[in-house]
Scaffold this motif. Structure first.
Motif: not given
Lengths: 274, 225
Positions: B40, B44, B103-104, B106-109, B179-180, B183
């Motif tokens: 991640t 960024r 971004k995806i 990062i969104l996936m955490g 969810d995953q 993404y």
């Protein structure tokens, strides 16, 4: 000075828009004594359209233009072969009235050449030559012609001032008013803005867009951008090895300047000629 | 040689377009690589670097407009400059897609990937190759090569459909993966859109070289997709 907005009613798809053929240049060659200045040009001139002749110096643009109203007749030793049709009739045929041809096909020259007389007399000159003397008619035509040449607002308060006293751009518009006063059908223009500053040039260019609604215009210009800005059709002429001018390409202006068919045209208009 | 200024401005623009293309290509490959390793921080950096892509796009636009205003280009030169404006915009949007993949990521955490990524990097590699070839064809004024490149888009579409089916299967089998899987589907979709934009670049190349406007993205019946 308030500038009237001018609708540039250029035919974006000239081929699709019906327009009659006003003049036809058919197999025309021009000789000055033994020298052949132009060879075998075939070209249509469409009614109520602006046709531009472009090409390098000496390629015969002005010579070709002058064949359209037999102006070359005035040059000793000049001879034209081929036909120039005006509404289907050959203007070089025997028995044609040259004065009448030049009334129907008027001309505006490179340098503004007002006569050394008043604005009024300049515009009325051609009419008087045709024998029109009646003041009410002259008044009406002078005003109408000056209005059409976008000059009326500037001179209406003093029509007796000398034509020579006007600015260069106004003088050229006076010459245009003088040319249209005799109600020609075609107006030939030989580099009409080359002696003018950029603003006066653009004023004349705007004027041509309104004039073409009533007249057919053929213009010689060494300014390619001007041809691109104002004309509907463009003819590109070049010079052959024997120095005779010939037609390389003719077509709708938008096509000739964005996607010319001939490599020579492409090289010339993109400045890579020679 | 006549028109030295125009010639050198055109060469500059070609170099700039190639440079912008390299930046976009690298951003996409990096974004996929970062996704693959769930890096991640790297994601960024990719998002931040998109600003440089946008800035170069506007530099190119400005330079092309200056050439149009000062050099009065016509015919092929004019078509080239119109295409430069268009392609710079296409590349900038492709950069946005790369940023979208980051971004995806990062969104996936901190959730792990459903499975190791194989087809998605493959899609990205083909798209990167297509982009490079397309820009090379553009600067070489090579309409023939440009016309052939979009055929590889079928490979990209094939892989995308495969990924789609696979992820849908995951979601049906175990709704907790929705969810995953979603993404990843978006990431694949971004790459697929990038390949489509390569086709647009190829169309511009043909236009520049020949003046013909063609639609390369067609189905088997020749209809525009």
């Amino acid at each position: 000075m308030t500038q009237q907005p001018v609708a540039l009613n250029r035919t974006d798809k000239p081929a699709a828009v019906a327009s009659a053929t006003k003049m036809v240049i058919r197999g025309v060659s021009v000789y000055y004594k033994t020298f052949r200045a132009i060879k075998n040009v075939d070209l249509p001139v469409y009614e109520n359209r602006i046709t531009a002749f472009i090409g390098p110096s000496g390629c015969g643009k002005s010579t070709l233009l002058r064949t359209l109203n037999r102006m070359n007749d005035l040059i000793p030793g000049a001879r034209v072969e081929g036909k120039v049709l005006l509404d289907g009739e050959d203007i070089y045929a025997a028995g044609q009235d040259v004065v009448d041809i030049r009334r129907r096909v008027g001309m505006v020259f490179q340098r503004p050449n007002p006569f050394p007389m008043s604005v009024y007399d300049n515009v009325a000159f051609g009419l008087r030559l045709l024998g029109i003397r009646q003041k009410s008619i002259l008044d009406e035509v002078v005003e109408r012609s000056l209005r059409a040449a976008a000059l009326w607002e500037h001179v209406c308060d003093n029509l007796n001032q000398s034509g020579m006293a006007l600015s260069g751009g106004q003088q050229q518009r006076l010459c245009i008013a003088r040319a249209i006063a005799v109600e020609p059908e075609v107006i030939l223009m030989d580099e009409p803005t080359s002696a003018l500053d950029p603003i006066a040039t653009l004023t004349i260019e705007d004027l041509l867009q309104t004039l073409k609604e009533n007249f057919t215009i053929v213009i010689v210009t060494h300014n390619m951008q001007q041809a691109a800005r104002i004309s509907d059709y463009t003819a590109f002429l070049s010079m052959d090895d024997d120095r005779a001018g010939y037609l390389v390409e003719f077509g709708p202006t938008v096509e000739l300047f964005t996607n010319p068919k001939e490599k020579l045209t492409e090289d010339y208009i993109t400045g890579r000629f020679g | 040689m006549p028109r030295q200024v125009l010639e050198s401005e055109i060469q500059n623009l070609k170099n700039q377009i190639l440079r912008l293309g390299d930046m976009v290509r690298q951003a996409m490959l990096d974004a996929i690589e970062a996704l693959k390793h769930r890096a991640t921080n790297r994601a960024r950096q990719i998002i931040a670097a998109d600003q440089a892509i946008n800035a170069l796009r506007f530099d190119i636009e400005k330079a092309a407009l200056v050439v149009i205003a000062t050099q009065q280009p016509l015919a092929h030169d004019l078509r080239f400059l119109a295409s430069v404006l268009d392609i710079a915009g296409e590349l900038e949007r492709m950069g946005d897609y790369a940023k979208g993949i980051a971004k995806i990521n990062i969104l996936m955490g901190d959730k792990p990937l459903l499975k190791p990524l194989i087809d998605l990097p493959r899609m990205a590699n083909i798209t990167a190759d297509m982009l490079q070839a397309a820009l090379q064809a553009f600067v070489n004024d090579d309409a023939e090569t440009a016309a052939a490149i979009p055929r590889r888009d079928d490979e990209v579409d094939g892989l995308y459909n495969q990924i789609y089916r696979e992820l849908i299967t995951f979601m049906i089998q175990d709704p907790k993966t929705i969810d995953q899987a979603n993404y990843l589907l978006w990431a694949a979709h971004n790459v697929e859109r990038m390949a489509d934009r390569v086709t647009n670049i190829c169309e511009r190349t043909i236009f520049t070289a020949s003046g013909e406007i063609v639609e390369l993205d067609t189905d088997e019946n020749g209809n525009a997709r």
